[in-house]
Enzyme design. Structure first.
Site, mmCIF file in Angstrom:
data_model
loop_
_atom_site.group_PDB
_atom_site.id
_atom_site.type_symbol
_atom_site.label_atom_id
_atom_site.label_comp_id
_atom_site.label_asym_id
_atom_site.label_seq_id
_atom_site.Cartn_x
_atom_site.Cartn_y
_atom_site.Cartn_z
ATOM 1 C CE LYS A 209 3.775 5.323 -4.167
ATOM 2 N NZ LYS A 209 4.350 4.001 -4.478
HETATM 3 C C1 LIG Z 1 -1.691 4.774 -6.881
HETATM 4 C C2 LIG Z 1 -1.223 3.829 -5.825
HETATM 5 N N1 LIG Z 1 -2.109 3.351 -4.934
HETATM 6 C C3 LIG Z 1 -1.722 2.523 -3.958
HETATM 7 C C4 LIG Z 1 -0.401 2.121 -3.821
HETATM 8 C C5 LIG Z 1 -0.024 1.138 -2.772
HETATM 9 O O1 LIG Z 1 0.971 1.582 -1.910
HETATM 10 P P1 LIG Z 1 1.926 0.538 -1.176
HETATM 11 O O2 LIG Z 1 3.005 0.133 -2.110
HETATM 12 O O3 LIG Z 1 2.472 1.336 -0.022
HETATM 13 O O4 LIG Z 1 1.078 -0.580 -0.704
HETATM 14 C C6 LIG Z 1 0.544 2.581 -4.738
HETATM 15 C C7 LIG Z 1 1.953 2.160 -4.660
HETATM 16 O O5 LIG Z 1 2.730 2.304 -5.566
HETATM 17 C C8 LIG Z 1 0.115 3.458 -5.766
HETATM 18 O O6 LIG Z 1 0.979 3.921 -6.673
#
Ligand SMILES: Cc1ncc(COP(=O)(O)O)c(C=O)c1O
Length: 405
Positions: free
Chosen positions: A186
């Site tokens: 990210k």
């Molecule tokens: C749009 C979206 N929501 C939620 C998440 C979830 O994040 P995490 O990977 O930190 O659990 C992601 C991760 O890529 C995402 O792209």
């Protein structure tokens, strides 16, 4: 989405401070931590940077979404409207609190089509969850006005869009709550981590407790804390928060580089008249993690993707339509309710419907879309070289005879 690309002494210094105290947990151990509270510091930095009253760090973006949904009172039987194009985590979180995901079509913003949202509102709808995909925003005004009209909660999944804004307000601060992911890929990373932000003190207090087994965090003795409601362990560690603390201080630098590289690539691709670009409701607020562009037809898009693969330049160019994780078309595990433990009845019925639901409007957009991720490491020459290679493939596939000459 590349915070890790510019790993530096600043991250190492923050992590080493935690390693020196040996206190890896964010709560308690007041004396031996010698004043080092990395998670608290990062929460304050997020609030300050985004203009939010409260921030609660969590272990991931997925747990941030789950925490936010629970804190907003969304649970069994409640319907949450979300887009057909997102990462699976968005619907996973909805299912995990017992609620029902209602997936609807996207438009050229690459997220919720407000008309599709309006058509999907039912007496069970409790929340609209736009997903600000690929670094840029949903059609926020239209969605806010639907929420007002039907008295619905707006939860922004801004996991992919830290630092982006809409008409001067940071994404995540506009709805009742917003969430971010700080996973490895990210805009800024903690390695793993996430955050819920909100301006509502009650929602924040619930996030604070829910993400730590329901602890009320009112005393200095964790064992004596009360548990006013049930919670889980979605805590971030001090080590992860330390990485994020260094990264957030570098956010403006990351955004500036991204915007420069994005502009240069966009200027190049704009020379191809057949290419159109994603609709961005407020271009000045785009965090520019991706440049998303459309070809005239699916056939042309597929031919170009295949040629990118053949020429070994596909890496970093995402054809989401064929991707297993980001688009409804490949979510068979969801459509087949392939859960390890029983889902509730309303959830099962809703998932069943996805098998036959028509997503033709989304297909017509996603099948023509390629998103090129923007690296922080590219030099001007490298962006030019990449852009020229992409353009030469596109021209070859669009006008094969001229390209050979
Ligand atoms: C749009 C979206 N929501 C939620 C998440 C979830 O994040 P995490 O990977 O930190 O659990 C992601 C991760 O890529 C995402 O792209």
């Amino acid at each position: 989405m590349p915070g890790f690309e510019l790993w530096s002494d600043e991250e190492r210094k923050e992590v080493n401070e935690v390693l020196e105290t040996g206190i890896l947990m964010r709560y308690g151990f007041d004396a031996p931590r010698k004043g080092k509270w990395k998670a608290k510091e990062l929460e304050e930095a997020i609030c300050q940077r985004l203009g939010s009253k409260y921030a609660q760090l969590t272990s991931s973006g997925t747990s941030a979404l789950t925490t936010a949904l629970a804190a907003l009172g969304i649970g069994a039987g409640d319907e949450v409207i979300l887009p057909s194009f997102t990462f699976v985590a968005s619907f996973e979180a909805v299912l995990s609190v017992g609620a029902v995901p209602v997936l609807v079509d996207i438009d050229e913003t690459l997220t919720l089509n407000p008309d599709a949202v309006r058509r999907a509102v039912s007496s069970k709808t409790k929340c609209i969850m736009p997903v600000h995909m690929c670094g840029a925003m949903a059609d926020v005004d239209a969605l806010v006005s639907i929420c007002k009209e039907y008295n619905l909660i707006l939860l922004e999944d801004a996991c992919q869009s830290f630092g982006a804004s809409y008409k001067g307000r940071h994404l995540g601060t506009i709805g009742n709550a917003g969430t971010f992911s700080f996973d490895f890929v990210k805009t800024i990373t903690c390695g793993e981590g996430g955050a819920v932000i909100t301006n509502d003190k009650d929602v924040y207090i619930k996030c604070d407790g829910y993400s730590d087994h329901g602890h009320d965090h009112k005393g200095v003795d964790r064992g004596a804390d009360l548990h006013p409601f049930l919670g889980y362990n979605y805590r971030i560690s001090e080590l992860h928060a330390a990485v994020g603390l260094a990264q957030i201080r570098r956010l403006d630098q990351f955004l500036e580089i991204q915007r420069q590289n994005h502009l240069q690539l966009k200027n190049l691709l704009s020379q191809v008249p057949e290419i159109t670009f994603r609709k961005i409701p407020d271009p000045s607020g785009d965090s520019c993690t991706f440049l998303s562009w459309f070809l005239p037809t699916e056939e042309i898009a597929r031919a170009i993707v295949n040629e990118f693969r053949a020429q070994n330049i596909l890496a970093g160019n995402f054809y989401w339509y064929d991707n297993n994780w980001h688009y409804i078309r490949k979510w068979d595990h969801l459509k087949n309710s392939s859960a390890l433990s029983a889902l509730n009845d309303p959830q099962q019925k809703a998932l069943q419907k996805f098998k036959s639901q028509d997503f033709a409007e989304s297909d017509a957009i996603m099948s023509r879309c390629i998103s090129s991720s923007i690296s922080l490491l590219w030099t001007e020459d490298q962006v030019r070289e990449k852009g020229e290679k992409i353009m030469s493939v596109i021209k070859k596939m669009l006008h094969p005879v001229h390209a050979i000459k």
